[in-house]
Enzyme design. Structure first.
Site, PDB file in Angstrom:
ATOM      1  N   LYS A  80      45.498 -56.120 -21.559  1.00  0.00           N
ATOM      2  CA  LYS A  80      44.933 -57.047 -20.565  1.00  0.00           C
ATOM      3  C   LYS A  80      44.155 -56.254 -19.523  1.00  0.00           C
ATOM      4  O   LYS A  80      44.636 -55.215 -19.047  1.00  0.00           O
ATOM      5  CB  LYS A  80      46.061 -57.842 -19.908  1.00  0.00           C
ATOM      6  CG  LYS A  80      45.595 -58.947 -18.966  1.00  0.00           C
ATOM      7  CD  LYS A  80      46.782 -59.738 -18.413  1.00  0.00           C
ATOM      8  CE  LYS A  80      46.347 -60.895 -17.533  1.00  0.00           C
ATOM      9  NZ  LYS A  80      47.489 -61.675 -17.000  1.00  0.00           N
ATOM     10  N   SER A 155      47.277 -66.621 -17.837  1.00  0.00           N
ATOM     11  CA  SER A 155      46.034 -65.934 -17.646  1.00  0.00           C
ATOM     12  C   SER A 155      45.765 -64.855 -18.692  1.00  0.00           C
ATOM     13  O   SER A 155      44.640 -64.360 -18.786  1.00  0.00           O
ATOM     14  CB  SER A 155      46.022 -65.264 -16.264  1.00  0.00           C
ATOM     15  OG  SER A 155      47.073 -64.326 -16.173  1.00  0.00           O
ATOM     16  N   SER A 179      52.181 -66.352 -17.393  1.00  0.00           N
ATOM     17  CA  SER A 179      50.964 -65.906 -18.070  1.00  0.00           C
ATOM     18  C   SER A 179      51.152 -65.075 -19.327  1.00  0.00           C
ATOM     19  O   SER A 179      50.162 -64.726 -19.972  1.00  0.00           O
ATOM     20  CB  SER A 179      50.075 -65.126 -17.108  1.00  0.00           C
ATOM     21  OG  SER A 179      49.414 -66.014 -16.263  1.00  0.00           O
TER      22      SER A 179
HETATM   23  N1  GLN Z   1      49.167 -70.027 -14.184  1.00  0.00           N
HETATM   24  C1  GLN Z   1      49.871 -69.450 -13.084  1.00  0.00           C
HETATM   25  C2  GLN Z   1      48.919 -69.192 -11.939  1.00  0.00           C
HETATM   26  O1  GLN Z   1      47.805 -69.564 -12.063  1.00  0.00           O
HETATM   27  C3  GLN Z   1      50.558 -68.195 -13.509  1.00  0.00           C
HETATM   28  C4  GLN Z   1      49.627 -67.054 -13.599  1.00  0.00           C
HETATM   29  C5  GLN Z   1      50.289 -65.784 -14.041  1.00  0.00           C
HETATM   30  O2  GLN Z   1      51.418 -65.762 -14.492  1.00  0.00           O
HETATM   31  N2  GLN Z   1      49.581 -64.703 -13.848  1.00  0.00           N
HETATM   32  O3  GLN Z   1      49.256 -68.669 -10.936  1.00  0.00           O
END
Ligand code: GLN
Length: 504
Positions: A80, A155, A179
């Protein structure tokens, strides 16, 4: 060997160690697969063929000289783009980091190299890991390999898509509120958020420091465990890193700690039913039945404070982000806009931020700044912290009675690209089931449970107490084989073949 992109990580490592195939051949097969499929999927934002092959050659040279080989020597991985790696850009999916080349490796990257893992490139992500669909990237949208019109989750959607598309047997993501688990669920693969503090955050660009945690994506529970053991472990460069042995997750994944017979499994009342798609609920109910038939003692557990996890998370995470993202000011990293010799320093900072950050990041910074401001702090940030304590207490009470907790990973299967792009709250709801264990800090896995609505993958979430990561692997491995028996093989075998640009 026929198609090297079909091997699991453990099979690849064994074949490389035995000299049946070279790390260079394995890397080359995956680079070709990326070339053939990534125009359609767009999992990667950066691939460097030469750098990748040089890393593979180093593994082959070590083997040739009889040197010690790491546990995942020669296995390719997709990283990532939120971790720093020398020799490659780090963008975090943001225009504001355009052109930034970090001068150092994240601890995770160092550990990968020590283990002989070959990094193929950096994967696309929601900007600064804020999102659930990988649509919030300055570098384009990533598509779900099961259906290119659907989101791959977020994400870490580039990482999940890469593994599902057989561009890499392993990938690394980060999980702040879901995420890793949510993208794993909607692409039919395994994803694990280790206990908070298990994996070093050194070289991981911060979003919400009390929640951010790196973890593995893989096509099997065992592969995830092998990568977990490579990634985890104490790091003095991260103040929140756990200074204790890593739980025996690989042994658990191999069944060496036993199956589920006699284990107590809690089904969380608050994380099912209303709001969960019929196909998701149906797969979940089957998993519960399967566990019972395997000898687990399944009970229902009520965790009332979980109903407030979403509002609490969406105050705490933006608050921490508003502080963390203050460092991107156009002076130190990447983009600098409006520096025409006439604008003052504050104007340059304002112009850079206005141009460099996307709408969701701006929304979070404003929300967080507001929640932390004098006069509102107690009502918002303070209140959210109290809810976080209540959630932790609900978990601790539950784990006095049960070994693991169970829920669907996501309320729905992968939704269409664009469907929630203009509706932040609808987007946030994708994290409904993953947020509680993020706020608590315990380990959690998403495991493919079958196909749901529109014939798309459904994930089941297994959660355990802090530092009991082996429990989710133990139950995950037992369920994985039972589910494969039920579905006649691994779920990913049912993914439609992607049209390839070149000869397949
Ligand atoms: N979807 C969640 C957010 O937008 C979690 C994101 C994540 O775990 N990085 O904050």
């Amino acid at each position: 060997m026929s198609d090297l992109t079909r091997l699991d990580a453990s099979e690849t490592a064994a074949a490389v160690a035995a000299g049946e195939v070279t790390a260079r051949e394995v890397a080359g097969a995956h680079l070709d697969r990326i070339e053939q499929t990534d125009e359609a999927v767009h999992a990667f934002v950066h691939v460097d063929r030469e750098l990748t092959l040089a890393a593979a050659d180093a593994v082959d040279a070590a083997r040739a000289s009889g040197g010690p080989l790491g546990p995942l020597a020669g296995v390719p991985l997709a990283l990532k783009d939120v971790f720093t790696m020398r020799g490659a850009p780090t963008t975090c999916g943001s225009k504001i980091l355009d052109g930034w080349r970090p001068p150092y490796d994240a601890t995770v990257v160092e550990r990968l190299r020590d283990a002989g893992v070959v990094v193929l490139g950096k994967t696309n992500m929601d900007e600064f890991a804020m999102g659930s669909s990988t649509e919030n990237s300055a570098y384009g949208v990533t598509h779900n390999p099961w259906n290119l019109e659907r989101i791959p989750g977020g994400s870490s959607g580039g990482s999940s898509a890469a593994v599902a598309a057989r561009q890499a047997p392993l990938a690394i993501g980060t999980d702040t509120g879901g995420s890793i688990r949510q993208p794993a669920a909607v692409t039919g693969i395994v994803g694990v958020k280790p206990t908070y503090g298990a994996v070093s955050r050194y070289g991981l660009v911060a979003f919400s420091s009390s929640l951010d945690q790196g973890g593995p994506f893989a096509r099997s529970v065992l592969d995830a465990a092998l990568l977990h053991e490579v990634m985890a472990g104490h790091d003095p460069r991260d103040a929140t890193s756990i200074d204790a042995p890593v739980p025996p997750v690989a042994a658990a994944a191999r069944g060496e700690l036993g199956g589920v017979d006699g284990l107590k499994v809690g089904v969380v009342t608050q994380l099912q039913g209303e709001g969960y798609q019929p196909g998701v609920q149906a797969r979940f109910d089957e998993v519960v039945q399967l566990l019972t038939s395997l000898g687990a003692d399944v009970v229902e557990v009520s965790c009332p404070s979980f109903d407030y996890a979403l509002p609490a998370y969406y105050l705490i995470a933006p608050s921490e982000c508003s502080s963390n993202l203050a460092r991107f000011d156009g002076m130190r990293y990447g983009l600098r806009a409006g520096d025409d010799g006439k604008n003052g320093v504050e104007q340059v900072m304002a112009i850079t931020r206005a141009e460099g950050f996307g709408p969701e990041v701006k929304r979070r910074i404003m929300l967080g700044t507001y929640a932390l401001s004098a006069g509102y702090y107690d009502a918002y940030y303070g209140q959210a912290q109290k809810v976080r304590t209540l959630i932790r207490r609900d978990f601790e009470a539950a784990y006095r009675d049960v070994d693991v907790l169970l829920s669907p990973t996501t309320p729905t299967v992968a939704f269409p690209i664009g469907e929630r792009a203009d509706d932040p709250v609808a987007m946030y709801k994708a994290d409904l089931a993953t947020l509680p264990s993020s706020l608590y800090g315990g380990p959690a896995m998403s495991l493919p449970a079958g196909l749901g609505d529109d014939d798309l993958p459904v994930g089941v979430q297994l959660m355990a107490a802090v530092q009991r990561d082996e429990q989710v692997y133990r139950v995950g491995a037992a369920l994985e084989s039972a589910l494969q028996e039920r579905w006649g093989g691994p779920l990913l075998d049912r993914i439609p073949e992607l049209a390839t640009g070149g000869a397949a």
